[in-house]
Design a protein around this motif. Sequence first.
Motif, PDB file in Angstrom:
ATOM      1  N   ASN A 157       0.801  -1.227   0.000  1.00 23.04           N
ATOM      2  CA  ASN A 157       0.000   0.000   0.000  1.00 23.04           C
ATOM      3  C   ASN A 157       0.831   1.273   0.000  1.00 23.04           C
ATOM      4  O   ASN A 157       0.624   2.162  -0.830  1.00 23.04           O
ATOM      5  CB  ASN A 157      -0.939   0.005   1.213  1.00 23.04           C
ATOM      6  CG  ASN A 157      -2.239  -0.717   0.942  1.00 23.04           C
ATOM      7  OD1 ASN A 157      -3.111  -0.206   0.248  1.00 23.04           O
ATOM      8  ND2 ASN A 157      -2.372  -1.916   1.468  1.00 23.04           N
ATOM      9  N   CYS A 175       2.772   1.701  -3.298  1.00 21.76           N
ATOM     10  CA  CYS A 175       1.910   2.152  -4.405  1.00 21.76           C
ATOM     11  C   CYS A 175       1.534   3.627  -4.247  1.00 21.76           C
ATOM     12  O   CYS A 175       1.525   4.387  -5.226  1.00 21.76           O
ATOM     13  CB  CYS A 175       0.637   1.304  -4.464  1.00 21.76           C
ATOM     14  SG  CYS A 175       0.898  -0.385  -5.040  1.00 21.76           S
ATOM     15  N   GLN A 176       1.245   4.040  -3.036  1.00 22.08           N
ATOM     16  CA  GLN A 176       0.838   5.416  -2.778  1.00 22.08           C
ATOM     17  C   GLN A 176       1.976   6.403  -3.046  1.00 22.08           C
ATOM     18  O   GLN A 176       1.787   7.426  -3.715  1.00 22.08           O
ATOM     19  CB  GLN A 176       0.368   5.555  -1.323  1.00 22.08           C
ATOM     20  CG  GLN A 176      -0.956   4.858  -1.020  1.00 22.08           C
ATOM     21  CD  GLN A 176      -1.224   4.759   0.466  1.00 22.08           C
ATOM     22  OE1 GLN A 176      -0.567   5.400   1.278  1.00 22.08           O
ATOM     23  NE2 GLN A 176      -2.202   3.944   0.837  1.00 22.08           N
ATOM     24  N   GLU A 177       3.157   6.099  -2.527  1.00 18.95           N
ATOM     25  CA  GLU A 177       4.272   7.056  -2.619  1.00 18.95           C
ATOM     26  C   GLU A 177       4.905   7.093  -4.005  1.00 18.95           C
ATOM     27  O   GLU A 177       5.364   8.146  -4.452  1.00 18.95           O
ATOM     28  CB  GLU A 177       5.332   6.726  -1.564  1.00 18.95           C
ATOM     29  CG  GLU A 177       4.851   6.930  -0.146  1.00 18.95           C
ATOM     30  CD  GLU A 177       5.905   7.569   0.737  1.00 18.95           C
ATOM     31  OE1 GLU A 177       7.023   7.834   0.276  1.00 18.95           O
ATOM     32  OE2 GLU A 177       5.584   7.796   1.913  1.00 18.95           O
ATOM     33  N   ASN A 231       3.336   6.010  -6.774  1.00 24.39           N
ATOM     34  CA  ASN A 231       2.265   6.139  -7.774  1.00 24.39           C
ATOM     35  C   ASN A 231       2.454   5.118  -8.902  1.00 24.39           C
ATOM     36  O   ASN A 231       2.313   5.426 -10.088  1.00 24.39           O
ATOM     37  CB  ASN A 231       2.223   7.566  -8.346  1.00 24.39           C
ATOM     38  CG  ASN A 231       0.940   7.829  -9.121  1.00 24.39           C
ATOM     39  OD1 ASN A 231      -0.098   7.244  -8.832  1.00 24.39           O
ATOM     40  ND2 ASN A 231       1.023   8.692 -10.120  1.00 24.39           N
ATOM     41  N   ASP A 232       2.818   3.908  -8.484  1.00 24.25           N
ATOM     42  CA  ASP A 232       3.086   2.841  -9.460  1.00 24.25           C
ATOM     43  C   ASP A 232       2.688   1.513  -8.823  1.00 24.25           C
ATOM     44  O   ASP A 232       3.341   1.042  -7.881  1.00 24.25           O
ATOM     45  CB  ASP A 232       4.562   2.833  -9.834  1.00 24.25           C
ATOM     46  CG  ASP A 232       4.890   1.840 -10.941  1.00 24.25           C
ATOM     47  OD1 ASP A 232       4.031   0.990 -11.254  1.00 24.25           O
ATOM     48  OD2 ASP A 232       6.016   1.902 -11.475  1.00 24.25           O
ATOM     49  N   LYS A 233       1.626   0.900  -9.326  1.00 23.00           N
ATOM     50  CA  LYS A 233       1.156  -0.357  -8.734  1.00 23.00           C
ATOM     51  C   LYS A 233       2.046  -1.547  -9.063  1.00 23.00           C
ATOM     52  O   LYS A 233       1.900  -2.624  -8.485  1.00 23.00           O
ATOM     53  CB  LYS A 233      -0.290  -0.642  -9.162  1.00 23.00           C
ATOM     54  CG  LYS A 233      -0.532  -0.757 -10.653  1.00 23.00           C
ATOM     55  CD  LYS A 233      -2.015  -1.029 -10.920  1.00 23.00           C
ATOM     56  CE  LYS A 233      -2.349  -1.058 -12.412  1.00 23.00           C
ATOM     57  NZ  LYS A 233      -2.353   0.321 -12.979  1.00 23.00           N
ATOM     58  N   TRP A 237       5.438  -1.373  -8.783  1.00 27.83           N
ATOM     59  CA  TRP A 237       6.755  -0.913  -8.331  1.00 27.83           C
ATOM     60  C   TRP A 237       7.674  -2.047  -7.864  1.00 27.83           C
ATOM     61  O   TRP A 237       8.891  -1.974  -8.035  1.00 27.83           O
ATOM     62  CB  TRP A 237       6.608   0.130  -7.223  1.00 27.83           C
ATOM     63  CG  TRP A 237       6.102  -0.389  -5.895  1.00 27.83           C
ATOM     64  CD1 TRP A 237       4.800  -0.525  -5.521  1.00 27.83           C
ATOM     65  CD2 TRP A 237       6.899  -0.803  -4.777  1.00 27.83           C
ATOM     66  NE1 TRP A 237       4.721  -1.004  -4.230  1.00 27.83           N
ATOM     67  CE2 TRP A 237       5.996  -1.186  -3.757  1.00 27.83           C
ATOM     68  CE3 TRP A 237       8.269  -0.895  -4.539  1.00 27.83           C
ATOM     69  CZ2 TRP A 237       6.426  -1.645  -2.518  1.00 27.83           C
ATOM     70  CZ3 TRP A 237       8.701  -1.348  -3.302  1.00 27.83           C
ATOM     71  CH2 TRP A 237       7.780  -1.719  -2.307  1.00 27.83           C
TER      72      TRP A 237
END
Length: 299
Positions: A101, A104-106, A108-110, A112
């Motif tokens: 989580n 993905c948030q920091e 901005n790449d699911k 990563w």
Amino acid sequence: MKANFVKPYSSPEQIVQILKSRGMLIENEHKAASYLMNIGYHRLSAYIYPFYKSPKNDLSLKEGTKFEEVLTLYRFDKKLRILLFNEIEKIEIAIRSVLANIGCQELNDKYWITEAAYFANTDKFNQTLSIIDKELISSKEDYIEEFRQNFIETYPPAWMITEVLSFGNLNYIYSNISKNQLMKHIAGYFGLKPQVFTSWLTVLANLRNMCCHHARVWNRNFMLNPAEPRKTVNAWIDTTTTDKKRIYYRLCIIRYFLASVSPNNNFNQKLSNLLADFPSIDITAMGFCRNWKEESLWK
């Protein structure tokens, strides 16, 4: 120079007689032999060892040692492992989710976790990617099969990837993240700094594996030496008289993580109940300090 292993095999019935010759009191020899067959003397011997007089090499048991006392110690260790495994499971699941989580948030790449640009060491990343490939190929999870059949991307998103990896693999991924701020945010969720977070994950992964393989834990002198936090967000212990290589310190690590993962947990009560059910257990051999219940961590 190596030598041949010459120790002969002894049947459970023979071992009963050997134990009796060393001073063990065995009320029902047939029942004792049955336990030795089902548990194995090699495993049970670790629980007999504390009952030997010093020097231990003399293999002379302390006066009045009963076979039932050995079984009590064995049963306690078994229940302790079950308790540890259940609590570590909560922490492991949370780490999987938080890693995916926050990443993905920091970033901005699911995707990563499978992108080399986000990691510091290319060799470590490639090793991780190879492990991910193997796990995905062998996975029979419905969501992995569905992804393969319906989408063109090579890899699933991070929240799927983390579910198929081992606890140790998650730590390997975390420790190789190149963005320091991301590492801080993930560790900070659990009230820790990255260095301590990495160390404690390693310790818990090791302990989890021991529990899975039914290894003795109650009085073990663990090889791994956990990093010591300088400052903590949640309550912690006075470590000046605490042996960091004993199980008590690991119980404290679990309790600390649970403050973030499951704030209303009843781990304290479960542990207290277990110790109360086995009053003969020497908790000092586990690394417990005398006034451990007075520590703010356990209140």
